[in-house]
Design a protein around this motif. Structure first.
Motif, PDB file in Angstrom:
ATOM      1  N   THR A  12       1.026  -1.191   0.611  1.00  0.00           N
ATOM      2  CA  THR A  12      -0.012  -0.279   0.741  1.00  0.00           C
ATOM      3  C   THR A  12       0.802   1.094   0.179  1.00  0.00           C
ATOM      4  OG1 THR A  12      -1.593  -1.424   0.917  1.00  0.00           O
ATOM      5  CG2 THR A  12      -1.793   1.419   1.105  1.00  0.00           C
ATOM      6  N   THR A  13       2.219   1.363   0.431  1.00  0.00           N
ATOM      7  CA  THR A  13       2.729   2.489   1.127  1.00  0.00           C
ATOM      8  C   THR A  13       3.279   2.803  -0.222  1.00  0.00           C
ATOM      9  OG1 THR A  13       3.438   2.000   3.072  1.00  0.00           O
ATOM     10  CG2 THR A  13       5.168   3.017   2.012  1.00  0.00           C
ATOM     11  N   ASP A  14       3.799   1.763  -0.821  1.00  0.00           N
ATOM     12  CA  ASP A  14       4.387   1.279  -2.898  1.00  0.00           C
ATOM     13  C   ASP A  14       3.114   2.012  -3.510  1.00  0.00           C
ATOM     14  OD1 ASP A  14       6.989   0.329  -2.645  1.00  0.00           O
ATOM     15  OD2 ASP A  14       5.955  -1.468  -2.823  1.00  0.00           O
ATOM     16  N   VAL A  62      14.175   8.582  -1.003  1.00  0.00           N
ATOM     17  CA  VAL A  62      14.517   8.690   0.224  1.00  0.00           C
ATOM     18  C   VAL A  62      13.230   8.768   1.107  1.00  0.00           C
ATOM     19  CG1 VAL A  62      15.283   9.557   2.190  1.00  0.00           C
ATOM     20  CG2 VAL A  62      16.634   9.686  -0.199  1.00  0.00           C
ATOM     21  N   VAL A  63      12.103   9.109   1.406  1.00  0.00           N
ATOM     22  CA  VAL A  63      11.547   8.993   2.242  1.00  0.00           C
ATOM     23  C   VAL A  63      10.347   7.772   1.570  1.00  0.00           C
ATOM     24  CG1 VAL A  63       8.971  10.349   2.630  1.00  0.00           C
ATOM     25  CG2 VAL A  63      10.505  11.750   2.680  1.00  0.00           C
ATOM     26  N   GLY A  64      10.218   7.034   0.845  1.00  0.00           N
ATOM     27  CA  GLY A  64       9.347   6.306   0.865  1.00  0.00           C
ATOM     28  C   GLY A  64      10.415   5.183   0.903  1.00  0.00           C
ATOM     29  N   GLY A  65      11.130   5.292   1.053  1.00  0.00           N
ATOM     30  CA  GLY A  65      11.916   4.119   1.570  1.00  0.00           C
ATOM     31  C   GLY A  65      12.158   3.663   3.177  1.00  0.00           C
ATOM     32  N   HIS A  66      12.454   5.455   3.490  1.00  0.00           N
ATOM     33  CA  HIS A  66      12.031   4.821   4.823  1.00  0.00           C
ATOM     34  C   HIS A  66      11.374   4.804   5.661  1.00  0.00           C
ATOM     35  CE1 HIS A  66      16.331   6.719   6.431  1.00  0.00           C
ATOM     36  NE2 HIS A  66      16.254   7.759   5.683  1.00  0.00           N
ATOM     37  N   LEU A  67       9.687   4.586   4.793  1.00  0.00           N
ATOM     38  CA  LEU A  67       8.539   3.545   5.187  1.00  0.00           C
ATOM     39  C   LEU A  67       7.751   2.477   4.666  1.00  0.00           C
ATOM     40  CD1 LEU A  67       6.295   7.487   4.719  1.00  0.00           C
ATOM     41  CD2 LEU A  67       7.575   6.160   6.516  1.00  0.00           C
ATOM     42  N   GLY A  68       8.973   1.935   4.078  1.00  0.00           N
ATOM     43  CA  GLY A  68       9.117   0.762   3.555  1.00  0.00           C
ATOM     44  C   GLY A  68       8.462   0.738   2.144  1.00  0.00           C
ATOM     45  N   ALA A  69       7.956   1.822   1.054  1.00  0.00           N
ATOM     46  CA  ALA A  69       8.159   2.418  -0.424  1.00  0.00           C
ATOM     47  C   ALA A  69       9.412   1.576  -0.669  1.00  0.00           C
ATOM     48  CB  ALA A  69       7.524   3.198  -0.422  1.00  0.00           C
ATOM     49  N   HIS A  70       9.689   0.661  -1.325  1.00  0.00           N
ATOM     50  CA  HIS A  70      10.395   0.143  -1.997  1.00  0.00           C
ATOM     51  C   HIS A  70      10.569  -0.256  -3.384  1.00  0.00           C
ATOM     52  CE1 HIS A  70      12.632  -0.687   1.338  1.00  0.00           C
ATOM     53  NE2 HIS A  70      11.852  -1.067   2.190  1.00  0.00           N
ATOM     54  N   LEU A  71       9.226  -0.382  -4.092  1.00  0.00           N
ATOM     55  CA  LEU A  71       8.865  -0.138  -5.414  1.00  0.00           C
ATOM     56  C   LEU A  71       9.604   1.171  -6.045  1.00  0.00           C
ATOM     57  CD1 LEU A  71       7.585  -2.013  -7.425  1.00  0.00           C
ATOM     58  CD2 LEU A  71       5.801  -0.822  -6.614  1.00  0.00           C
TER      59      LEU A  71
END
Length: 168
Positions: A58-60, A121-130
């Motif tokens: 969902t974060t992605d 960067v922000v997404g990576g910290h929140l678990g969005a790796h796509l």
């Protein structure tokens, strides 16, 4: 700092310089071909993503939606600031229509890249790796170029469009 990161940064900087140059200088435009780049990048992006086996969270989806909105807005703006001119001497392919966005277009590319890095960067910290997947990057660029093409296609001077149909 790893050698891989240094290479990526240098490649990124080279890409920014190249894109800024392309935006600031007059380039020949073939109205019949402005859709080719977004189409090819989109297809390759989908194939690469499909073969990557990445799990979508969902974060992605949230971060991809934000990135899609930003990239489409930048593409539409780029298309709207594109200027056209017709030159008297055709290039090797018979084209006489040229376009450019100028330094404003170069600035928009830089804004897009900065926003993209920030979201990564922000997404990576929140678990969005796509966001960092190659296929995703290609899809984002395809969206940007397609949004630009929608606007440019509608703004091409009438006489130039007819003349381009006769290009070999």
């Amino acid at each position: 700092m790893s050698a891989h990161l240094v290479v990526n940064v240098l490649l990124g900087l080279a890409l920014v310089v190249f894109l800024a140059y392309r935006q600031a200088t007059w380039q020949y435009l073939d109205p019949a071909r402005i859709w080719r780049t977004p189409l090819v990048m989109g297809v390759v992006g989908v194939v690469v993503l499909a073969n990557s086996g990445v799990t979508v969270t969902t974060t992605d989806v949230v971060f991809l939606a934000i990135e899609a909105l930003v990239t489409i807005a930048v593409g539409l703006t780029t298309g709207s600031i594109t200027r056209f001119r017709t030159v008297s001497t055709p290039d090797g392919k018979g084209r006489t229509l040229q376009s450019r966005t100028g330094w404003a277009g170069a600035a928009l590319w830089i804004v897009l890249i900065v926003v993209r890095i920030g979201l990564d960067v922000v997404g990576g910290h929140l678990g969005a790796h796509l966001l960092t997947a190659t296929g995703t990057i290609l899809l984002v660029l395809a969206l940007n170029r397609a949004a630009r093409a929608v606007v440019v296609d509608q703004r091409i001077p009438r006489g130039a469009r007819r003349a381009s149909m006769m290009v070999r």
